[in-house]
Design an enzyme around this catalytic site. Structure first.
Site, PDB file in Angstrom:
ATOM      1  N   HIS A  86       0.831  -1.204   0.000  1.00 39.60           N
ATOM      2  CA  HIS A  86       0.000   0.000   0.000  1.00 39.60           C
ATOM      3  C   HIS A  86       0.866   1.255   0.000  1.00 39.60           C
ATOM      4  CE1 HIS A  86      -3.823  -2.174   1.589  1.00 39.60           C
ATOM      5  NE2 HIS A  86      -3.760  -2.164   0.278  1.00 39.60           N
ATOM      6  N   SER A 103      -3.537   2.170   3.690  1.00 42.33           N
ATOM      7  CA  SER A 103      -2.643   1.331   4.487  1.00 42.33           C
ATOM      8  C   SER A 103      -3.183   1.185   5.902  1.00 42.33           C
ATOM      9  CB  SER A 103      -1.234   1.934   4.522  1.00 42.33           C
ATOM     10  OG  SER A 103      -0.444   1.333   5.518  1.00 42.33           O
ATOM     11  N   SER A 104      -3.556  -0.023   6.265  1.00 44.76           N
ATOM     12  CA  SER A 104      -4.120  -0.266   7.593  1.00 44.76           C
ATOM     13  C   SER A 104      -3.110   0.016   8.694  1.00 44.76           C
ATOM     14  CB  SER A 104      -4.605  -1.721   7.682  1.00 44.76           C
ATOM     15  OG  SER A 104      -5.110  -2.006   8.960  1.00 44.76           O
ATOM     16  N   ASN A 105      -1.871  -0.442   8.518  1.00 45.06           N
ATOM     17  CA  ASN A 105      -0.895  -0.251   9.597  1.00 45.06           C
ATOM     18  C   ASN A 105      -0.575   1.225   9.796  1.00 45.06           C
ATOM     19  OD1 ASN A 105       2.166   0.319   8.606  1.00 45.06           O
ATOM     20  ND2 ASN A 105       1.125  -0.893   7.051  1.00 45.06           N
ATOM     21  N   CYS A 144       2.042  -9.666  13.973  1.00 47.35           N
ATOM     22  CA  CYS A 144       3.272  -9.485  13.196  1.00 47.35           C
ATOM     23  C   CYS A 144       4.314  -8.715  14.003  1.00 47.35           C
ATOM     24  CB  CYS A 144       2.917  -8.741  11.912  1.00 47.35           C
ATOM     25  SG  CYS A 144       4.294  -8.003  11.048  1.00 47.35           S
ATOM     26  N   GLU A 157      -5.757  -8.643   2.638  1.00 53.98           N
ATOM     27  CA  GLU A 157      -5.206  -9.690   3.501  1.00 53.98           C
ATOM     28  C   GLU A 157      -6.308 -10.498   4.171  1.00 53.98           C
ATOM     29  OE1 GLU A 157      -2.872 -10.159   7.704  1.00 53.98           O
ATOM     30  OE2 GLU A 157      -2.286  -8.443   6.465  1.00 53.98           O
TER      31      GLU A 157
END
Length: 402
Positions: free
Chosen positions: A96, A317-319, A288, A187
Site C-alpha cells: 500500500h 494502508s491499515s498499519n 506481526c 489480507e
C-alpha cells in the site's frame, strides 16, 4: 476444500515461485538506489533526531519498510529482470504505497483490471507471469491462476501465511475463526478464504457485541445484518459461536487484537467454565513482529514533547492508519499524508483526518521553534520520508527569512 493440500500441491508446481530467481542482490541494489536515504540514515545514527533551524525532527525508532514489504518489492523487481520480455501482472497493489506501485507500472508490470468490483482474470494468458502481493491472494484466485498454467510468483509475507496456518487449524478442529480485521482488506479476504467458518470483527465494539450474543443470545437477524459480508456462507451465530479461535489481519492495532483475544477467552471461560475452556477457545500468536515494533515505537514517540506529528503512508494502508490512531489517542495534532506532494511551500498540507476525506490545512506548521514527530507505515520507503522532511525544512526556512 482442503486448502492445506492445495497449497502443498501448488508449491510443488514448476510454475510456482516463492524464493526468487537467484538475482536477489541485483534487485536489492536497484531498490536501495531508489528507496534508501542518506539523510534518514544520518538521523537514525543521531539517536533518531535532527535539528535544522527552527525545526527539530523526532523520528520513531521503528518505521518504514518492514522485512515482508522489502521482500515483496524486491521479488517484484527480480521478476521483471528474470522475465524481461513476458507480460507480468499483479493481482493487487504489491504493497500500500502509491510511489512503489507507480514504479512497478513504469516497469511495465500491469495490474489485473477490476470491473464492477470484480477482478477480470480473463486477461491472463498461459505465457504470462502473475505476482501475488505481500497481502497474499485468495484460494479461489490461486486456483484460477494455477488452472491457467501461468507462472506464479508468490510474494506473500510469511507473517500472513502464518495466520493462514492458524485458521486452517481452526477449520480442522471445527472451530469458528474470529478474525480481527477489515473484511474488505486484501489480507483478510485471503485469510478468510483459508478458513472454514469465520466471522470478521472490526474493533472492540463489534467484539463486545458478539461476546454478549454468546452469553445472552439475541436477535439472529439483527446479528447477521450487522455483520453482513463479514462472515462465511451459511454462518449461524446460534451454533457457530460455541467453539472459536482468534486470528487477525497482521496490520491491525496490536493492543486491540490482544484485548479482543482476552475478551473472547473470558467470555468462553464464563460460559463453559475453566475445565472445558480448551474445548471452546483456541489461543493465538499471529501478531506481526514488524507491526508490533512500529506501534511500540510510536507509543514511545508520543511520550516526547511534540508540537505535531506527521504520519506518512498510503491512505489505504491499515498499519499506517493505526499509527495515526495512536497519535490522536495521545492528544497530538497529527497529519496523515501519502507523499511530500501533499505539502506545498506556502505552508499548506493536504492530509487525511482519521475516518474522513482529504482536507487542506493552511499554516499547519506553527511559527517559532517546533518539534515534529515523524513516523511512516511499513510500506513507505525512506526516500519518501526524506522528501517530506525537506519540505518541512524549506517552509520553516522561508518563514525565518521573512
Amino acid at each position: 476444500m482442503d486448502t492445506k493440500a492445495f497449497k502443498r500441491s501448488l508449491q510443488q508446481s514448476e510454475n510456482y515461485h516463492r524464493k526468487g530467481f537467484g538475482q536477489e542482490d541485483e534487485a536489492m541494489g536497484v531498490m536501495n538506489s531508489e528507496y534508501q536515504s542518506s539523510l534518514i540514515q544520518e538521523i537514525r545514527n543521531n539517536n533518531y533526531r535532527l535539528t535544522q533551524g527552527d525545526v527539530t525532527i523526532r523520528l520513531a525508532e521503528a518505521f518504514g519498510f518492514c522485512w515482508g514489504v522489502e521482500r515483496a518489492v524486491a521479488m517484484s523487481y527480480e521478476t521483471r529482470q528474470h522475465f524481461p520480455n513476458q507480460r507480468i501482472w499483479l493481482t493487487n497493489e504489491v504493497i500500500h504505497n502509491p510511489s512503489v506501485n507507480q514504479r512497478l507500472r513504469d516497469m511495465k508490470v500491469e495490474f489485473i483490471p477490476v470491473i464492477e468490483d470484480q477482478k477480470d482474470f480473463s486477461v491472463v494468458e498461459r505465457d504470462d507471469v502473475v505476482i501475488l502481493p505481500a497481502f497474499g491472494a485468495s484460494v479461489t484466485e490461486m486456483q484460477l491462476l494455477n488452472d491457467k498454467g501461468c507462472t506464479i510468483v508468490d510474494t506473500t509475507c510469511p507473517w500472513v501465511a502464518k495466520v493462514w496456518n492458524s485458521v486452517e487449524k481452526h477449520k480442522k478442529r471445527n472451530y469458528t475463526s474470529i478474525i480481527h480485521g477489515k473484511y474488505k482488506h486484501e489480507e483478510t479476504v485471503a485469510t478468510s478464504s483459508f478458513a472454514g467458518t469465520y466471522l470478521v470483527v472490526l474493533n472492540m465494539e463489534q467484539a463486545k457485541y458478539v461476546c454478549n450474543y454468546i452469553l445472552n443470545g439475541g436477535d439472529k437477524q439483527e446479528f447477521l445484518a450487522k455483520f453482513k459480508k463479514a462472515y462465511s456462507e451459511g454462518f449461524d451465530p446460534d451454533t457457530d459461536l460455541e467453539r472459536v479461535g482468534i486470528a487477525n489481519q497482521t496490520t491491525m492495532l496490536k493492543s486491540e487484537t490482544e484485548e479482543i483475544g482476552k475478551l473472547f477467552e473470558h467470555t468462553m471461560l464464563k460460559k463453559y467454565g475453566p475445565l472445558d475452556l480448551n474445548n471452546h477457545f483456541m489461543s493465538f500468536n499471529t501478531i506481526c513482529d514488524a507491526t508490533q515494533e512500529r506501534q511500540d515505537a510510536m507509543l514511545d514517540l508520543v511520550k516526547e514533547k511534540l508540537d505535531l506529528m506527521v504520519v506518512i503512508g498510503g491512505f489505504n494502508s491499515s498499519n499506517t492508519t493505526h499509527l495515526q490512531e495512536i497519535s490522536i489517542h495521545h492528544g497530538i495534532v497529527s497529519y496523515h499524508i501519502d507523499s511530500a506532494a501533499r505539502i506545498d511551500l506556502n505552508n499548506h498540507i493536504e492530509h487525511k483526518p482519521l475516518g474522513k476525506d482529504l482536507e487542506v490545512k493552511e499554516n499547519w506548521l506553527p511559527d517559532g521553534k517546533i518539534v515534529v514527530g515523524v513516523t511512516s507505515g511499513a510500506s513507505t520507503p525512506d526516500i519518501v520520508v526524506e522528501q517530506v522532511l525537506q519540505k518541512i525544512f524549506a517552509i520553516k526556512s522561508a518563514v525565518a527569512m521573512v
